[in-house]
Design an enzyme around this catalytic site. Structure first.
Site, mmCIF file in Angstrom:
data_model
loop_
_atom_site.group_PDB
_atom_site.id
_atom_site.type_symbol
_atom_site.label_atom_id
_atom_site.label_comp_id
_atom_site.label_asym_id
_atom_site.label_seq_id
_atom_site.Cartn_x
_atom_site.Cartn_y
_atom_site.Cartn_z
ATOM 1 N N ASP A 159 0.873 -1.153 0.000
ATOM 2 C CA ASP A 159 0.000 0.000 0.000
ATOM 3 C C ASP A 159 0.926 1.223 0.000
ATOM 4 O O ASP A 159 2.109 1.121 0.267
ATOM 5 C CB ASP A 159 -0.950 -0.021 1.213
ATOM 6 C CG ASP A 159 -2.178 0.843 0.958
ATOM 7 O OD1 ASP A 159 -3.207 0.606 1.603
ATOM 8 O OD2 ASP A 159 -2.105 1.739 0.082
HETATM 9 C C1 GLC Z 1 -4.216 4.410 -0.408
HETATM 10 C C2 GLC Z 1 -5.115 3.227 -0.184
HETATM 11 C C3 GLC Z 1 -5.130 2.256 -1.333
HETATM 12 C C4 GLC Z 1 -4.957 3.015 -2.624
HETATM 13 C C5 GLC Z 1 -3.564 3.592 -2.626
HETATM 14 C C6 GLC Z 1 -3.300 4.453 -3.860
HETATM 15 O O1 GLC Z 1 -3.608 4.821 0.756
HETATM 16 O O2 GLC Z 1 -4.975 2.535 1.042
HETATM 17 O O3 GLC Z 1 -6.377 1.557 -1.305
HETATM 18 O O4 GLC Z 1 -5.148 2.153 -3.738
HETATM 19 O O5 GLC Z 1 -3.275 4.347 -1.458
HETATM 20 O O6 GLC Z 1 -4.093 5.604 -3.807
#
Ligand code: GLC
Length: 755
Positions: A269
């Site tokens: 993430d």
């Molecule tokens: C965010 C989220 C994830 C998302 C990523 C890109 O913090 O937790 O679900 O796809 O970052 O935006």
């Protein structure tokens, strides 16, 4: 020393080969890996950096506003790869400096509505549409679906997620993934795993029993991986039993790859984890969005021997194989002009399918379109299409309920409409803060409802019925507040009480619409309403979708993907969730420093104890607190009635084929969902009263028409995880198969004996 330094420089600096014709293809991946320098390998693993640091890189791939990119290696024919959110549609910026075109994206309904359809075929169809839009905008991987379990109704991101049940989550996810990937656009099944709160999410330690992990929090991922092979899996922000999800070899390699057969790339993430070498060694191949410190730490780890070249190459190879699958690698000339009109229709269609009729006393709904409606509630005039954070979408428009009712041909009480239009104009600042296109706004206020008694009493004389919408919007980065998000506020209750009293005095009906991202208290006020329609956050066509259901043009066929309890404090996780902090103004996501320390100071902040174990949702309520259920998992009414009969079970390869005949016994056409639960014998292991093991949605059935639903139940799906044996165990005994219309129903039963 000098010699070693010289050797290191040679190793690091010059490409292993100067073969100018060596370009990536299906058959030379390992050759490409060997031809790469260690810097190139580290740059491939560390994302192309966030757009704010590398705007040119995003401009070059024509994806301003995308969440992340994977670096290109032009000399070896390795293209960049573009990663964009999210579960409710493509999230890129709608405007680009110096470009008079627009790049709006279709706002689909939120995940919880998608799963409320219980319609895997239609979900796959919606996935195909969403994936085609991503393809035309040059997005190679769509960062969806999110399938974390609805462990507690106050989790700020439940709107993006599907259910309290892992089977429903996994089956819906597999359909979405297959639909999207049919366009040669990848997906990212997320957030793996046990990421069930937003408070302090970067560091929170989920303390989960092995059995709950296996049967509840990993099961949906297992089903989706085995039935759809997502191109990527996104490891989550949190720790699980003291180990960071993105650094767990057991989670990312032993379980995900060795046991389940996952073949793709694990992506972190955004900004998750704190030890790049541990992440790559564990099987977390890609670090997004990528920061310079990630690159230097990774390069140092390789050069110091902390991370083996073998582990580094393994991740590099996986990323190269991902790149080979992309439309960008295939040289697809994307148009940047998807058919937004056609895609809007797809969004409306699935929105109509996932709307749930919770209550319909005395057939208050549907409302004939020649009737006059008194439309109350700020949200009726400022409908909420989706949640906030990365799950947001820059939509071309949102159809409010008022607009939807107008389009459907209803006449609205003009005085009430004029009142709200004036009020909304005064309150525009607040409404824009609540529901404007503010992108990533962690927290949203709630509309203040005004009760104008005389206006309501006058409308009760002139209108045929009342419709009131209550709205709730929230999102990523923050959990919900029990007081002002879960309960109706005093101003909302006052409005409902006044409308209910005035219209019931005239013998007229009151219909409540819940335009919400997550479940709210319903039990304390439901008797003041004749009908209650849960439309979730239904996307840009929301007002039209709800009007279709209100008018009976569409017969509602949505079913609850999670239990609505009578009282939050009856929730099995009520005491093990950070609700006390959710009313603080700032975002707790980054509450603690991400420095590798697992803290145990503050309950539900530093650590969250999943004390309820496997007893989540209906597994808990059916087994211990049936009386605490307001509306059961799987509940959903129709404008017609269905009956089940002729249940049959026959042995098949690896399990059983179950048949149930569904008959439309009412006067209007409609669809139903056959839910197949199994009651397992309680021998060595305790078991929930029942568990969902399969489901089937019928096609539209005309009055009197029957349909035989066929559901396959695999034998392995009946096993429980035996922690002592550290293995799945199918206990012998008598298993009761129940075909039901919700988790409390026992329409049809039959027994199966396992030796
Ligand atoms: C965010 C989220 C994830 C998302 C990523 C890109 O913090 O937790 O679900 O796809 O970052 O935006």
């Amino acid at each position: 020393m000098l010699k070693a330094l010289f050797f290191t420089i040679v190793l690091a600096g010059s490409p292993a080969t100067e073969d100018k014709d060596l370009k990536l293809n299906e058959s030379n991946v390992k050759e490409i890996v060997n031809a790469m320098t260690v810097e190139e390998k580290c740059e491939l693993i560390v994302g192309g950096r966030a757009e704010m640091f590398k705007p040119k890189a995003y401009k070059k791939v024509k994806a301003p506003g995308a969440a992340g990119v994977i670096n290109e290696i032009p000399r070896l024919g390795v293209p960049a790869t573009v990663l964009a959110d999210g579960p409710a549609g493509v999230r890129i910026r709608p405007h680009r400096p110096g470009d008079d075109r627009t790049f709006f994206c279709t706002g689909f309904p939120i995940g919880s509505l998608i799963s409320s359809t219980w319609n895997t075929e239609m979900v796959e169809e919606a996935g195909r549409t969403m994936g085609s839009e991503a393809k035309e905008y040059g997005v190679d991987v769509l960062l969806t679906p999110g399938i974390n379990i609805h462990r507690n109704p106050l989790c700020g991101r439940n709107f993006e997620y599907y259910s309290e049940d892992p089977l429903l989550s996994g089956k819906i996810a597999a359909s979405m993934i297959n639909g999207i990937q049919s366009n040669n656009v990848g997906t990212s099944l997320k957030h793996y795993a046990a990421n069930n709160q937003e408070t302090n999410r970067l560091v929170n330690n989920s303390i989960v029993s092995e059995r709950a992990l296996r049967e509840i929090y990993l099961r949906g991922f297992e089903i989706a991986v085995k039935e759809s092979q997502p191109w990527t899996i996104m490891s989550s922000y949190n720790y699980i039993n003291g180990e960071h999800a993105s650094q767990s070899y057991r989670l990312l390699t032993e379980i995900l790859r060795d046991e389940w057969g996952f073949e793709g790339v694990v992506v972190s993430d955004w900004g998750a984890g704190y030890d790049e070498a541990a992440q790559v060694a564990a099987g977390n191949d890609l670090l997004q969005p990528g920061y310079d410190y990630n690159y230097h730490n990774l390069l140092n780890a390789v050069q110091s021997g902390k991370l083996s070249m073998e582990d580094l190459d393994r991740s590099v190879e996986r990323i190269l194989r991902l790149a080979l699958k992309t439309n960008r690698y295939q040289g697809y000339e994307y148009s940047e002009a998807p058919d937004l009109a056609a895609n809007a229709e797809a969004s409306r269609k699935i929105a109509e399918e996932g709307i749930i009729l919770l209550e319909n006393d005395d057939k208050s709904l549907p409302i004939a379109t020649d009737r006059k409606i008194a439309l109350f509630g700020v949200t009726s005039y400022d409908f909420i299409a989706g949640g906030t954070g990365s799950g947001d979408v820059h939509r071309p428009y949102v159809v409010d309920l008022k607009q939807g009712l107008d389009a459907a041909g209803y006449s609205l009480d003009e005085d009430v409409k004029a009142f709200y239009e004036e009020y909304m104009a005064d309150e525009k600042m607040r409404c824009d803060r609540i529901n404007g296109d503010n992108g990533w706004q962690i927290d949203r206020e709630r509309a203040i409802e005004v009760t104008h008694k005389e206006l309501i009493e006058k409308a009760a004389l002139t209108a045929d019925c009342a419709v009131i919408t209550f709205g709730r919007v929230f999102g990523e980065g923050k959990d919900r507040n029990y007081y002002y998000s879960y309960l109706l506020s005093e101003d909302e209750q006052r409005l409902l009480e006044t409308v209910s009293k005035a219209f019931h005095k005239q013998g007229k009906k009151v219909n409540v619409i819940l335009n919400i991202g997550g479940l709210v208290d319903v039990y304390s006020w439901k008797d003041m309403a004749d009908a209650i329609l849960l439309c979730w956050l239904p996307g840009q066509e929301g007002g039209n979708a709800v009007a279709s259901v209100l008018s009976g043009k569409v017969n509602p066929s949505g079913h609850l993907p999670s239990t609505i309890s009578k009282d939050y404090w009856e929730e099995p996780s009520a005491g093990n969730f950070p609700i006390l902090y959710a009313d603080k103004p700032f975002n707790y996501s980054f509450y603690r420093q991400l420095d590798g320390r697992v803290r145990d100071l503050i309950k539900n902040i530093d650590y969250t104890n999943y004390e309820e174990g496997i007893y989540v949702g209906y597994r808990y309520f059916n087994t211990f607190r049936k009386k605490a259920i307001a509306y059961p998992f799987g509940h959903g009414l129709s404008y017609t009635d269905f009956g089940f009969d002729q249940m049959g079970v026959e042995e098949a390869e690896g399990g059983w084929k179950v048949q149930v005949r569904v008959t439309n016994k009412g006067e209007v056409a409609g669809k139903d969902v056959v839910q197949l639960y199994v009651k397992a014998p309680r021998k060595g292991l305790d078991k929930p009263e029942r568990e969902l093991k399969g489901f089937a949605k019928t096609p539209v059935l005309a009055p009197g028409e029957s349909y035989v639903a066929e559901i396959f139940i695999s034998k392995e799906s009946l096993a429980s995880f035996d922690e002592a044996a550290e293995a799945w165990r199918l206990e012998p005994g008598t298993y009761t198969f129940i075909a039901a219309q919700n988790s409390l129903d026992n329409s049809q039963k039959t027994k199966v004996h396992i030796r």
